[in-house]
Design a protein around this motif. Structure first.
Motif, PDB file in Angstrom:
ATOM      1  N   ALA A 273      29.093  48.817 -10.427  1.00  0.00           N
ATOM      2  CA  ALA A 273      30.277  49.552 -10.858  1.00  0.00           C
ATOM      3  C   ALA A 273      31.228  48.535 -11.419  1.00  0.00           C
ATOM      4  N   GLU A 274      31.188  47.125 -11.157  1.00  0.00           N
ATOM      5  CA  GLU A 274      32.088  46.035 -11.485  1.00  0.00           C
ATOM      6  C   GLU A 274      31.665  45.636 -12.876  1.00  0.00           C
ATOM      7  N   TRP A 275      30.186  45.183 -13.012  1.00  0.00           N
ATOM      8  CA  TRP A 275      29.726  44.343 -13.996  1.00  0.00           C
ATOM      9  C   TRP A 275      28.711  44.951 -15.000  1.00  0.00           C
ATOM     10  N   VAL A 276      28.052  46.128 -14.846  1.00  0.00           N
ATOM     11  CA  VAL A 276      27.122  46.484 -15.684  1.00  0.00           C
ATOM     12  C   VAL A 276      27.712  47.734 -16.358  1.00  0.00           C
ATOM     13  N   ASP A 277      27.482  47.689 -17.688  1.00  0.00           N
ATOM     14  CA  ASP A 277      27.997  48.667 -18.583  1.00  0.00           C
ATOM     15  C   ASP A 277      26.841  49.855 -19.081  1.00  0.00           C
ATOM     16  N   THR A 278      26.918  50.816 -18.120  1.00  0.00           N
ATOM     17  CA  THR A 278      25.596  51.775 -17.964  1.00  0.00           C
ATOM     18  C   THR A 278      25.595  52.697 -19.098  1.00  0.00           C
ATOM     19  N   SER A 279      26.728  52.671 -19.790  1.00  0.00           N
ATOM     20  CA  SER A 279      27.037  53.683 -21.275  1.00  0.00           C
ATOM     21  C   SER A 279      25.991  53.223 -22.055  1.00  0.00           C
ATOM     22  N   PHE A 298      23.336  66.151 -13.661  1.00  0.00           N
ATOM     23  CA  PHE A 298      23.364  65.953 -12.201  1.00  0.00           C
ATOM     24  C   PHE A 298      22.038  65.208 -11.889  1.00  0.00           C
ATOM     25  N   TRP A 299      21.121  65.467 -12.547  1.00  0.00           N
ATOM     26  CA  TRP A 299      19.884  65.050 -12.035  1.00  0.00           C
ATOM     27  C   TRP A 299      19.561  63.195 -12.497  1.00  0.00           C
ATOM     28  N   LEU A 300      20.399  62.907 -13.576  1.00  0.00           N
ATOM     29  CA  LEU A 300      20.504  61.352 -13.915  1.00  0.00           C
ATOM     30  C   LEU A 300      21.821  60.778 -13.362  1.00  0.00           C
ATOM     31  N   GLY A 301      22.298  61.442 -12.350  1.00  0.00           N
ATOM     32  CA  GLY A 301      23.544  60.797 -11.890  1.00  0.00           C
ATOM     33  C   GLY A 301      24.571  60.365 -12.943  1.00  0.00           C
ATOM     34  N   LEU A 302      24.903  61.226 -13.939  1.00  0.00           N
ATOM     35  CA  LEU A 302      26.102  60.724 -14.795  1.00  0.00           C
ATOM     36  C   LEU A 302      27.216  61.130 -14.270  1.00  0.00           C
ATOM     37  N   ASP A 303      28.398  60.553 -14.879  1.00  0.00           N
ATOM     38  CA  ASP A 303      29.764  60.909 -14.855  1.00  0.00           C
ATOM     39  C   ASP A 303      29.840  62.526 -15.522  1.00  0.00           C
ATOM     40  N   ASN A 304      31.175  62.902 -15.184  1.00  0.00           N
ATOM     41  CA  ASN A 304      31.486  64.361 -15.505  1.00  0.00           C
ATOM     42  C   ASN A 304      31.491  64.368 -17.264  1.00  0.00           C
ATOM     43  N   SER A 305      31.898  63.294 -17.964  1.00  0.00           N
ATOM     44  CA  SER A 305      32.081  63.091 -19.453  1.00  0.00           C
ATOM     45  C   SER A 305      30.559  63.078 -19.908  1.00  0.00           C
ATOM     46  N   THR A 307      28.899  60.345 -20.415  1.00  0.00           N
ATOM     47  CA  THR A 307      28.749  59.034 -20.980  1.00  0.00           C
ATOM     48  C   THR A 307      28.282  57.795 -20.485  1.00  0.00           C
ATOM     49  N   LYS A 308      28.255  57.789 -19.117  1.00  0.00           N
ATOM     50  CA  LYS A 308      27.657  56.474 -18.345  1.00  0.00           C
ATOM     51  C   LYS A 308      26.956  57.126 -17.155  1.00  0.00           C
ATOM     52  N   VAL A 309      26.243  56.221 -16.652  1.00  0.00           N
ATOM     53  CA  VAL A 309      25.357  56.274 -15.458  1.00  0.00           C
ATOM     54  C   VAL A 309      26.266  56.118 -14.385  1.00  0.00           C
ATOM     55  N   MET A 310      26.457  56.840 -13.344  1.00  0.00           N
ATOM     56  CA  MET A 310      27.130  56.297 -12.188  1.00  0.00           C
ATOM     57  C   MET A 310      26.345  55.170 -11.371  1.00  0.00           C
ATOM     58  N   TRP A 363      19.707  47.869 -18.949  1.00  0.00           N
ATOM     59  CA  TRP A 363      18.298  48.017 -18.704  1.00  0.00           C
ATOM     60  C   TRP A 363      17.465  46.933 -18.216  1.00  0.00           C
ATOM     61  N   MET A 364      18.001  45.844 -17.943  1.00  0.00           N
ATOM     62  CA  MET A 364      17.240  44.850 -16.936  1.00  0.00           C
ATOM     63  C   MET A 364      17.648  45.232 -15.705  1.00  0.00           C
ATOM     64  N   ILE A 365      18.755  45.776 -15.435  1.00  0.00           N
ATOM     65  CA  ILE A 365      18.906  46.177 -13.949  1.00  0.00           C
ATOM     66  C   ILE A 365      18.011  47.184 -13.780  1.00  0.00           C
ATOM     67  N   VAL A 366      17.938  48.178 -14.335  1.00  0.00           N
ATOM     68  CA  VAL A 366      16.689  49.359 -14.305  1.00  0.00           C
ATOM     69  C   VAL A 366      15.565  48.625 -14.074  1.00  0.00           C
ATOM     70  N   LEU A 367      14.917  47.767 -14.771  1.00  0.00           N
ATOM     71  CA  LEU A 367      13.574  47.192 -14.599  1.00  0.00           C
ATOM     72  C   LEU A 367      13.570  46.511 -13.159  1.00  0.00           C
ATOM     73  N   ALA A 368      14.876  45.849 -12.783  1.00  0.00           N
ATOM     74  CA  ALA A 368      14.749  45.085 -11.430  1.00  0.00           C
ATOM     75  C   ALA A 368      14.572  46.086 -10.394  1.00  0.00           C
ATOM     76  N   ILE A 369      15.350  47.211 -10.373  1.00  0.00           N
ATOM     77  CA  ILE A 369      15.296  48.234  -9.401  1.00  0.00           C
ATOM     78  C   ILE A 369      13.926  48.929  -9.337  1.00  0.00           C
TER      79      ILE A 369
END
Length: 511
Positions: A273-279, A298-305, A307-310, A363-369
């Motif tokens: 939430a603080e450091w990763v630009d998920t847009s 819903f399935w990707l956990g995006l915000d209501n707009s 434009t970004k992954v929560m 995308w590197m955070i995605v790889l780490a997860i």
């Protein structure tokens, strides 16, 4: 067996050849699927709160959050952890004696109470008391469910049974955060009311539940009542089993992994939430406009707009991968010794944390997860299989309660120190207050900013964009250090698992 090993006389340490994948699945009874369903429902509700707890804690009161510091959040998590993980050490034995159906029913009532307290009292003490009720309910729930699983499977299909069970659990782990993402965008109390409603579905499953081994339990209780068999006090019985070196060493070597594991859920959502630009991820998939498709949101956990992954959506990759592929990893690791599979899983998880520390690229955070998820699939189902296998007869739920002990040590320490490490090395709130002072805001004005609102104040005070200020703060602080320290703790655990595996092999050869 030699006299030096008589401490383990009633613990069966032999590894049994497993059935093939399809034969294992076909051999699972209906009661296995009933408890799987109950665990799934409980996990949807549990992870609905757990995945967003850190975000709720640090959200300002003006946005319906708790508006507390990460230190105070750490206190809540630490107490939650210790209660949830140490209660099963003793409630596991109660389940073996009183009955699994009875303890599952009681735990569901307690957990509903926990969610309602969180909803009705949105402050530090309300959340702490709600967390304690949830912890107590979960601690009572787990041994009954897992004891049922052990009694409804045989040793030739345990590897696949635990793998599938863990996969079913993670369907709940996947859906829970998605419920939270969309409920909290309406209001935070909706998250807790939704979770209370979801877990009440377990009363329906209980109607179809039939306790395996109930006749044997009742016969044993009758023998005790008639004085034919003497039964130790429960705490003495548990203490006798806990003193065995095979259990003590297990607790110590796996505590570090659970420190690592729980950091992912307690601290990583705050970091994202603080450091990763998920847009960046949404732009890669759908273009700069994002997506207005409600199903994808819903399935990707995006915000209501759209434009970004929560943060919960990012973390949900973990549960999504386990939900879809855990049975394949279970089939693969069934070919290896349990401790070998667990060591491999621990090493992969450590590497994931090094990645998180090294970069804030989305995308590197995605790889780490993803890496962490494979590691978790290699280690987590195995811990239950291992304990279920070595447990003496009549003490299966007790031993599955012991599984929680290293988790209690690891999570209890992480609950307190994880958020504290993050606050020292990576807190955007603290860095924003420091920068405001550097840019000329008076000390008294900085101190007067409500908890959780320092960064938005910095943006309006400087007139610079949120993105450029985030980049500036990230580049001028050693934010990765918190994650490197957590990875180092995991490395100590990996060395312990390696030595424990070698020691167990010697014991097995001497049996």
């Amino acid at each position: 067996m030699s006299d030096s090993n008589n401490t383990y006389a009633d613990n069966d340490l032999r590894e049994v050849k497993q059935l093939g994948m399809w034969a294992s699945i076909a051999s699972l009874s209906y009661i296995f699927w009933i408890v799987g369903g109950m665990e799934l429902v409980e996990r949807i509700a549990y992870y609905g709160v757990k995945a967003s707890a850190g975000l709720y804690a640090k959200a300002p009161v003006s946005e319906g959050g708790l508006g507390i510091s990460l230190h105070d959040y750490g206190v809540i998590i630490s107490i939650w952890a210790l209660m949830q993980t140490f209660i099963p050490v003793f409630t596991g034995g109660i389940s073996d004696r009183v009955g699994y159906k009875e303890t599952i029913f009681a735990s569901t009532l307690i957990k509903i109470g926990g969610y309602l307290v969180m909803a009705l009292f949105p402050n530090f003490w309300g959340f702490l008391f709600g967390a304690m009720l949830l912890a107590g309910g979960t601690g009572i729930f787990k041994p009954g469910i897992q004891g049922t699983l052990v009694l409804s499977t045989g040793r030739q299909n345990t590897s696949m049974a635990w793998g599938i069970f863990y996969q079913v659990v993670n369907i709940g782990g996947f859906l829970g955060p998605l419920v939270a993402v969309h409920m909290r965008q309406l209001s935070w109390d909706n998250v807790f009311y939704a979770c209370a409603a979801i877990i009440s579905l377990n009363f329906l499953f209980l109607l179809a539940y039939k306790e395996p081994g109930k006749d044997e339990r009742l016969a044993r209780n009758l023998q005790i009542k008639n004085g034919e068999v003497t039964q130790q006090a429960l705490w003495k019985d548990a203490w006798h089993e806990l003193k065995k070196p095979v259990v003590i060493y297990y607790m110590l070597v796996f505590a570090g992994f659970w420190f690592l594991f729980n950091s992912l859920f307690d601290v990583l959502p705050i970091h994202i939430a603080e450091w990763v630009d998920t847009s960046v991820i949404v732009t890669s998939l759908f273009g700069p406009e994002g997506t207005s498709n409600g199903i994808l949101q819903f399935w990707l956990g995006l915000d209501n707009s759209g434009t970004k992954v929560m943060p919960e959506g990012m973390l949900n990759l973990n549960a999504g991968m386990i939900m879809t592929s855990c049975f394949l990893v279970a089939a693969l690791t069934a070919k290896y010794r349990i401790t070998t599979a667990m060591l491999g899983g621990c090493l992969l998880s450590i590497l994931a944390f090094v990645f998180i520390g090294a970069t804030n690229a989305a995308w590197m955070i995605v790889l780490a997860i993803a890496m962490f998820s494979f590691g978790e699939m290699m280690i987590s189902p195995k811990k239950n299989e291992f304990m279920g296998n070595i447990a003496p007869e009549g003490k299966k739920a007790m031993y599955l309660g012991f599984v929680m002990l290293p988790q209690g040590i690891g999570w209890g320490l992480e609950g307190y120190f994880g958020p504290k490490l993050y606050e020292i090395y990576a807190s955007k709130e603290i860095f924003s207050r420091e920068l405001l002072a550097e840019r000329g805001m008076s000390v008294s004005d900085v101190a007067a900013i409500p908890q959780g609102e320092a960064f938005t104040t910095l943006v309006s005070y400087t007139g610079e964009s949120a993105q450029s200020l985030t980049t500036l703060l990230y580049n001028t602080h050693n934010i990765g250090m918190a994650w490197y320290i957590i990875a180092a703790i995991g490395t100590i655990s990996a060395v312990g698992i390696f030595l424990y595996g070698k020691w167990l092999l010697k014991l097995q050869q001497s049996q």
